[in-house]
Motif scaffolding. Structure first.
Motif, PDB file in Angstrom:
ATOM      1  N   LEU A  97       0.821  -1.199   0.000  1.00 21.66           N
ATOM      2  CA  LEU A  97       0.000   0.000   0.000  1.00 21.66           C
ATOM      3  C   LEU A  97       0.861   1.256   0.000  1.00 21.66           C
ATOM      4  N   ALA A  98       1.900   1.258   0.852  1.00 18.15           N
ATOM      5  CA  ALA A  98       2.762   2.436   0.968  1.00 18.15           C
ATOM      6  C   ALA A  98       3.401   2.770  -0.383  1.00 18.15           C
ATOM      7  N   THR A  99       3.788   1.739  -1.110  1.00 19.99           N
ATOM      8  CA  THR A  99       4.418   1.960  -2.414  1.00 19.99           C
ATOM      9  C   THR A  99       3.447   2.639  -3.374  1.00 19.99           C
ATOM     10  N   LEU A 100       2.216   2.143  -3.415  1.00 20.10           N
ATOM     11  CA  LEU A 100       1.225   2.727  -4.315  1.00 20.10           C
ATOM     12  C   LEU A 100       0.902   4.163  -3.904  1.00 20.10           C
ATOM     13  N   LEU A 101       0.722   4.383  -2.594  1.00 19.61           N
ATOM     14  CA  LEU A 101       0.388   5.733  -2.127  1.00 19.61           C
ATOM     15  C   LEU A 101       1.511   6.712  -2.453  1.00 19.61           C
ATOM     16  N   HIS A 102       2.744   6.260  -2.311  1.00 18.32           N
ATOM     17  CA  HIS A 102       3.879   7.128  -2.641  1.00 18.32           C
ATOM     18  C   HIS A 102       3.851   7.519  -4.120  1.00 18.32           C
ATOM     19  N   GLU A 103       3.613   6.543  -4.982  1.00 16.63           N
ATOM     20  CA  GLU A 103       3.549   6.828  -6.426  1.00 16.63           C
ATOM     21  C   GLU A 103       2.445   7.844  -6.734  1.00 16.63           C
ATOM     22  N   LEU A 104       1.301   7.679  -6.083  1.00 16.34           N
ATOM     23  CA  LEU A 104       0.180   8.592  -6.322  1.00 16.34           C
ATOM     24  C   LEU A 104       0.515   9.998  -5.825  1.00 16.34           C
ATOM     25  N   ASP A 105       1.223  10.081  -4.709  1.00 12.80           N
ATOM     26  CA  ASP A 105       1.643  11.387  -4.194  1.00 12.80           C
ATOM     27  C   ASP A 105       2.543  12.108  -5.191  1.00 12.80           C
ATOM     28  N   VAL A 106       3.482  11.364  -5.747  1.00 11.33           N
ATOM     29  CA  VAL A 106       4.404  11.962  -6.719  1.00 11.33           C
ATOM     30  C   VAL A 106       3.607  12.514  -7.913  1.00 11.33           C
ATOM     31  N   ILE A 107       2.651  11.718  -8.396  1.00  8.78           N
ATOM     32  CA  ILE A 107       1.848  12.152  -9.538  1.00  8.78           C
ATOM     33  C   ILE A 107       1.006  13.371  -9.171  1.00  8.78           C
TER      34      ILE A 107
END
Lengths: 378, 378
Positions: free
Chosen positions: B347-357
């Protein structure tokens, strides 16, 4: 509603008829590990209480296939076994006595095994649902799994996949088929089902979206897709798929169907949205009335209005209701003010009336007598 | 979606164009006492933040009319004043600078006063919404307010009432009109709007249900009625009316409109409904991803799948996503597995990617640059 219902040849799923002129049924799916018989049966019972007609259960391991036998015995509802690629599991599910298989025969590579399954299903009078999901159909190699693909192209691939699976069963002279074409968005789902319905074959359609998401947004998506299709006469059974327990899926499904019936044919609550004219505290009132109305079975309309501007006007065409005012409000029945009451007695009066009706309805149902339309003598 | 959009002559509500080829706008209504300027402005601001295009405010007392002046000054959105029978209040609202009136001229008995209002509205470029509600239209004396009346009869009376009000304004050469025909049930609302749309005049339509009820059922009703009509090309602006605060009405309204756009044109979350194959705890994950996706502006599809059966198949046509497994799961992008991760990092990995976007999107919008479709270079 507007479209004539699409003509289909009905199938029978453990006593629930799907297609033809049969009422549109509501399905859900267990979210337990099927291996856990007790937990799975609890979910099925909860769904049955919420009004489900049919439940689907995944059958993805041998242990699940073994558990199915006991689940079928204990289930108050006909069960559909969800099979993916595994022919022996399909046969286990049939032996366990499920009422329907969800199985895409093209996914089973060994043609002889498909033949065995079809023969066994036919012998048992068990229909097969062909379930095409937009995300898991064969695609062109040059487009990465649907990326960049237009909706029309996706729809074409979905319909082609459905026809491919149908043909395999038809060649085995198996025709107790229903079909679903699901995508995770409204437009693709609507267009795929319209395209399939336009083909002119007579297989009933199971409607739903895949991965519709959390309840709030998933209910909206489902209400739109299923609402649009059912209003066009397309669809014979529905499943609302939510990230939520089965009873909520069932509740949303039943709500969708109820909204396509004239309001006059079922208990109906109308409540004003509250506005600047609001003079009583509406929200908890509405929730309590909604709960009380759950037990009422006859078709009546009850209104709860926050003020007297819309109140008497828009509320009084209800069979009964209340409208607030400063400190006091009115209780009306059959379009006439029955009593002007202090605010604190308004809600209690309405709830009491609903209780009386609910008890009458329960007694009538118990006695096998028809329910009155509207208030009857109350 | 399928029907061509009904041709209408656009009107302008304080800068928001309604009708013609204008995007379908989302409205809500304040639920405060209009006299309370601060509370009313807070509600308008909350609705604006949720994405409302226009807000309606009741104007039912002189004090409300006076308050409107300050509310108009402080409001970030164009305002519609809701007037019932009181001509002086309509004039006060116009003087206060509202962008639109909701007013049924036939309800004002003094024809001279209607003339004054129309003249003043015209001078100010303020359009009028004629708002017909099924519960408050003149009926035949022999049927008690709609009881026993068929849907067709109700629809006929609604359309006749709308035409009556329109004629009064047309005779005053006032044509900056939009029309609403609302009932508290899906069927009547759909049929009334279809009947009006079939007449061939070119007034834009404001869609909604009256008293749709609590959020859960009201969202479903609204999604169905508005979904069916918009899919047929009928409707130019919408209001979802719920027993709930305006931001929720706006959220549901925007969700309905989003579902009528191809999924490729907006951020989109797909999540499997959880089932017996479920191997990770989905619900809180989905909620967190949904929240993170609120800040993403470019059209990407993100999937959160509970297991690997549907996961890689149905999830991997998303731009990115995660699928669970026993103890570990996969993170995928552009249809390819990027990483196999322990469950707690998924989950943390996906949330991080979404934050960057989301940060990239905010920077692009700030710089006035176009947003990429899909992941872009990310």
């Amino acid at each position: 509603m507007s479209g004539e219902r699409r003509a289909t040849v009905p199938i029978n799923v453990g006593g629930v008829v799907i297609g033809g002129a049969a009422p549109i049924s509501v399905q859900s799916m267990t979210k337990t590990q099927t291996e856990d018989v007790a937990a799975t049966l609890r979910e099925i019972e909860a769904a049955a209480e919420a009004g489900a007609d049919i439940m689907r259960v995944t059958c993805d391991t041998k242990e699940a296939g073994t558990a199915l036998k006991e689940i079928v015995k204990g289930s108050p509802l006909p069960l559909v076994a969800d099979i993916h690629y595994d022919a022996p599991l399909a046969l286990m599910a049939l032996e366990a006595g499920v009422a329907c298989l969800r199985l895409n025969p093209g996914n089973i590579t060994d043609a002889d095994k498909v033949k065995d399954i079809a023969a066994e299903a036919k012998a048992r009078g068990v229909p097969i649902r062909i379930g095409v999901n937009s995300g898991s159909i064969p695609g062109r190699k040059d487009i990465a799994r649907g990326r960049g693909e237009s909706i029309d192209e996706t729809v074409d691939r979905m319909v082609a996949a459905a026809l491919h699976h149908i043909r395999i069963l038809e060649e085995l002279d198996f025709r107790a088929i229903k079909v679903s074409l699901k995508a995770s968005d409204v437009l693709t789902t609507v267009r795929a089902n319209r395209a399939f319905a336009a083909l002119g074959n007579r297989y009933p359609l199971h409607l739903g979206l895949t991965e519709a998401g959390p309840p709030e947004t998933g209910s909206i998506k489902s209400a739109m897709a299923l609402g649009i299709l059912l209003a066009e006469g397309i669809g014979d059974t529905i499943r609302v798929s939510l990230v939520a327990p089965p009873p909520l899926e069932v509740k949303v499904g039943k709500e969708i169907l109820a909204n396509l019936q004239p309001a006059q044919s079922r208990p109906n609550l109308i409540a004003c949205p509250t506005c600047g004219r609001l003079e009583i505290n509406m929200v908890p009132m509405v929730q309590k009335v909604e709960a009380a109305l759950q037990r009422v079975k006859r078709p009546i309309t009850v209104s709860v209005m926050g003020c007297v501007v819309n109140g008497p006007g828009e509320g009084m065409h209800a069979d009964m209701g209340i409208a607030g005012g400063r400190q006091k409000g009115i209780f009306y029945k059959h379009g006439k003010v029955v009593a002007t009451l202090p605010e604190e007695e308004l809600l209690a009066t309405l709830l009491h009336e609903l209780d009386v009706i609910a008890e009458e309805d329960a007694a009538l149902i118990e006695a096998g007598k028809p329910l009155p339309v509207g208030l009857g003598d109350s």
